[in-house]
Design a protein around this motif. Structure first.
Motif, PDB file in Angstrom:
ATOM      1  N   GLY A 243       0.800  -1.224   0.000  1.00 57.62           N
ATOM      2  CA  GLY A 243       0.000   0.000   0.000  1.00 57.62           C
ATOM      3  C   GLY A 243       0.828   1.267   0.000  1.00 57.62           C
ATOM      4  O   GLY A 243       1.532   1.593  -0.964  1.00 57.62           O
ATOM      5  N   ARG A 244       0.770   1.996   1.115  1.00 56.98           N
ATOM      6  CA  ARG A 244       1.424   3.291   1.211  1.00 56.98           C
ATOM      7  C   ARG A 244       2.940   3.191   1.318  1.00 56.98           C
ATOM      8  O   ARG A 244       3.616   4.223   1.388  1.00 56.98           O
ATOM      9  N   GLU A 245       3.475   1.996   1.339  1.00 62.92           N
ATOM     10  CA  GLU A 245       4.933   1.839   1.343  1.00 62.92           C
ATOM     11  C   GLU A 245       5.520   2.020  -0.052  1.00 62.92           C
ATOM     12  O   GLU A 245       6.736   2.087  -0.205  1.00 62.92           O
ATOM     13  N   MET A 246       4.671   2.083  -1.055  1.00 58.85           N
ATOM     14  CA  MET A 246       5.144   2.350  -2.416  1.00 58.85           C
ATOM     15  C   MET A 246       5.411   3.837  -2.564  1.00 58.85           C
ATOM     16  O   MET A 246       4.594   4.675  -2.161  1.00 58.85           O
ATOM     17  N   VAL A 247       6.556   4.188  -3.143  1.00 58.25           N
ATOM     18  CA  VAL A 247       6.909   5.597  -3.294  1.00 58.25           C
ATOM     19  C   VAL A 247       5.957   6.263  -4.290  1.00 58.25           C
ATOM     20  O   VAL A 247       5.720   5.735  -5.384  1.00 58.25           O
ATOM     21  N   PRO A 248       5.355   7.396  -3.920  1.00 63.88           N
ATOM     22  CA  PRO A 248       4.438   8.090  -4.843  1.00 63.88           C
ATOM     23  C   PRO A 248       5.155   8.537  -6.117  1.00 63.88           C
ATOM     24  O   PRO A 248       6.322   8.935  -6.090  1.00 63.88           O
ATOM     25  N   ASP A 249       4.452   8.483  -7.236  1.00 63.59           N
ATOM     26  CA  ASP A 249       5.049   8.809  -8.527  1.00 63.59           C
ATOM     27  C   ASP A 249       5.644  10.211  -8.560  1.00 63.59           C
ATOM     28  O   ASP A 249       6.705  10.423  -9.157  1.00 63.59           O
ATOM     29  N   GLN A 250       4.967  11.174  -7.923  1.00 66.01           N
ATOM     30  CA  GLN A 250       5.454  12.548  -8.011  1.00 66.01           C
ATOM     31  C   GLN A 250       6.807  12.721  -7.336  1.00 66.01           C
ATOM     32  O   GLN A 250       7.599  13.596  -7.695  1.00 66.01           O
ATOM     33  N   PHE A 251       7.095  11.902  -6.331  1.00 67.90           N
ATOM     34  CA  PHE A 251       8.408  11.935  -5.688  1.00 67.90           C
ATOM     35  C   PHE A 251       9.414  11.076  -6.462  1.00 67.90           C
ATOM     36  O   PHE A 251      10.577  11.435  -6.584  1.00 67.90           O
ATOM     37  N   HIS A 252       8.948   9.927  -6.960  1.00 67.18           N
ATOM     38  CA  HIS A 252       9.836   8.984  -7.635  1.00 67.18           C
ATOM     39  C   HIS A 252      10.489   9.610  -8.863  1.00 67.18           C
ATOM     40  O   HIS A 252      11.662   9.352  -9.150  1.00 67.18           O
ATOM     41  N   ARG A 253       9.762  10.432  -9.576  1.00 64.88           N
ATOM     42  CA  ARG A 253      10.324  11.071 -10.780  1.00 64.88           C
ATOM     43  C   ARG A 253      11.539  11.919 -10.423  1.00 64.88           C
ATOM     44  O   ARG A 253      12.561  11.890 -11.123  1.00 64.88           O
ATOM     45  N   ASN A 254      11.450  12.688  -9.362  1.00 66.54           N
ATOM     46  CA  ASN A 254      12.579  13.530  -8.961  1.00 66.54           C
ATOM     47  C   ASN A 254      13.712  12.700  -8.358  1.00 66.54           C
ATOM     48  O   ASN A 254      14.894  13.004  -8.554  1.00 66.54           O
ATOM     49  N   MET A 255      13.375  11.654  -7.627  1.00 68.94           N
ATOM     50  CA  MET A 255      14.385  10.834  -6.954  1.00 68.94           C
ATOM     51  C   MET A 255      15.238  10.053  -7.945  1.00 68.94           C
ATOM     52  O   MET A 255      16.397   9.743  -7.672  1.00 68.94           O
ATOM     53  N   THR A 256      14.674   9.725  -9.083  1.00 64.84           N
ATOM     54  CA  THR A 256      15.431   8.979 -10.098  1.00 64.84           C
ATOM     55  C   THR A 256      16.031   9.891 -11.168  1.00 64.84           C
ATOM     56  O   THR A 256      16.604   9.407 -12.142  1.00 64.84           O
ATOM     57  N   ASN A 257      15.896  11.198 -10.985  1.00 61.28           N
ATOM     58  CA  ASN A 257      16.459  12.168 -11.929  1.00 61.28           C
ATOM     59  C   ASN A 257      17.836  12.588 -11.414  1.00 61.28           C
ATOM     60  O   ASN A 257      17.978  13.565 -10.681  1.00 61.28           O
ATOM     61  N   TRP A 258      18.880  11.833 -11.806  1.00 61.18           N
ATOM     62  CA  TRP A 258      20.243  12.045 -11.314  1.00 61.18           C
ATOM     63  C   TRP A 258      21.017  13.006 -12.217  1.00 61.18           C
ATOM     64  O   TRP A 258      20.841  13.011 -13.432  1.00 61.18           O
ATOM     65  N   ALA A 259      21.881  13.797 -11.605  1.00 62.14           N
ATOM     66  CA  ALA A 259      22.787  14.639 -12.379  1.00 62.14           C
ATOM     67  C   ALA A 259      23.746  13.753 -13.171  1.00 62.14           C
ATOM     68  O   ALA A 259      24.136  12.670 -12.722  1.00 62.14           O
ATOM     69  N   GLU A 260      24.148  14.223 -14.310  1.00 63.28           N
ATOM     70  CA  GLU A 260      24.994  13.427 -15.204  1.00 63.28           C
ATOM     71  C   GLU A 260      26.346  13.107 -14.554  1.00 63.28           C
ATOM     72  O   GLU A 260      26.962  13.951 -13.912  1.00 63.28           O
ATOM     73  N   GLY A 261      26.775  11.859 -14.729  1.00 62.18           N
ATOM     74  CA  GLY A 261      28.118  11.447 -14.320  1.00 62.18           C
ATOM     75  C   GLY A 261      28.242  10.853 -12.937  1.00 62.18           C
ATOM     76  O   GLY A 261      29.252  10.235 -12.625  1.00 62.18           O
ATOM     77  N   ILE A 262      27.235  11.008 -12.081  1.00 61.31           N
ATOM     78  CA  ILE A 262      27.370  10.518 -10.702  1.00 61.31           C
ATOM     79  C   ILE A 262      27.306   8.994 -10.649  1.00 61.31           C
ATOM     80  O   ILE A 262      28.200   8.334 -10.113  1.00 61.31           O
ATOM     81  N   LEU A 263      26.281   8.425 -11.225  1.00 57.99           N
ATOM     82  CA  LEU A 263      26.128   6.970 -11.151  1.00 57.99           C
ATOM     83  C   LEU A 263      27.169   6.257 -11.989  1.00 57.99           C
ATOM     84  O   LEU A 263      27.732   5.242 -11.576  1.00 57.99           O
TER      85      LEU A 263
END
Length: 271
Positions: A243-263
């Motif tokens: 249920g609510r343990e799933m990360v909301p989409d509106q947060f997930h989009r920003n959390m997976t938007n990494w600056a280039e070169g870090i990963l």
């Protein structure tokens, strides 16, 4: 037997509250004893507890509200590790109807190693805060600093290397499969799960190459034991996001938007 349940106030998908939710399942503590109370995500219109429960207590979540025996009030415990230790104590003593679970007797050396393991695992999530704030779109505007995020990620790598070399073994993982997880194991899994499911990276994959760690020492960039640990724990019922343990989409989009070169600099695989 307590007449009222303990109340666990939390943002269910966030890392520190989720530790405690995994712990409750591992210890088979039912909701009539400890009732999770979801709090809306922080923000101008958020930070409210579910309807029908007392208001959200002050302080960082999670917070455990412990009912007082002599009145209708509560005492509060903050900090996820403190909450788990308190509930572990209730289970070890079989108090207030908690499922009894006797603590395994440990030698002083075994206990010291367990404390060290727990400390390293706890440090991972604390250190990740800087990585994600400076390296992803989840941080506040103007805080982006990819070089700083990249450097902090090297320290994460150092902590993982220490856990791989000092606290994991195939024998330990085999044993874990057959028993209840320790607090240290829950902390480690929660971190790997959080970074994978919420930030889209698998920190158990390395390049297999010899690299320089933060103090300039050569170390092999691979984590076979950590990867096996993560995969085995992920199969446990306690690890399933509900249920609510799933990360909301509106947060997930920003959390997976990494600056280039870090990963790419750490040979981390995007998921």
């Amino acid at each position: 037997m307590i007449q009222r349940p303990y109340l666990l106030y939390s943002y269910p998908w966030m890392p520190y509250p989720r530790r405690v939710l995994i712990f409750l399942r591992e210890r088979n503590i039912p909701q009539h004893l400890v009732r999770p109370v979801a709090v809306s995500d922080p923000g101008p219109n958020g930070d409210r507890a579910e309807e029908g429960f007392p208001p959200r207590p002050p302080g960082s979540l999670p917070v455990l509200a412990v009912p007082r025996a002599d009145d209708d009030g509560y005492d509060h415990i903050g900090d996820s590790v403190a909450i788990m230790r308190y509930l572990d104590g209730c289970c070890q003593r079989g108090e207030h109807g908690f499922p009894e679970m006797k603590k395994k007797e440990m030698t002083p050396m075994e206990e010291a190693r367990q404390v060290a393991f727990e400390s390293l695992a706890n440090e991972l999530t604390s250190s990740w805060n800087g990585v994600r704030l400076m390296g992803t779109a989840a941080g506040p505007p103007g805080l982006s600093f990819p070089k700083g995020s990249k450097e902090l990620l090297r320290w994460i790598h150092r902590f993982l290397t220490a856990i791989e070399g000092q606290h994991l073994s195939h024998e330990m993982i085999d044993d874990m499969i057959q028993r209840t997880a320790t607090v240290a194991e829950i902390l480690l899994y929660q971190f790997l799960d959080f970074t994978h499911d919420c930030y889209g990276v698998d920190l158990t994959i390395g390049s297999g190459e010899i690299i320089k760690e933060v103090y300039g020492r050569d170390t092999k960039d691979e984590f076979p034991l950590l990867r096996r640990f993560w995969k085995e724990f992920r199969e446990r019922k306690s690890a399933i996001r509900e249920g609510r343990e799933m990360v909301p989409d509106q947060f997930h989009r920003n959390m997976t938007n990494w600056a280039e070169g870090i990963l790419e600099s750490r040979n981390i695989v995007r998921k």
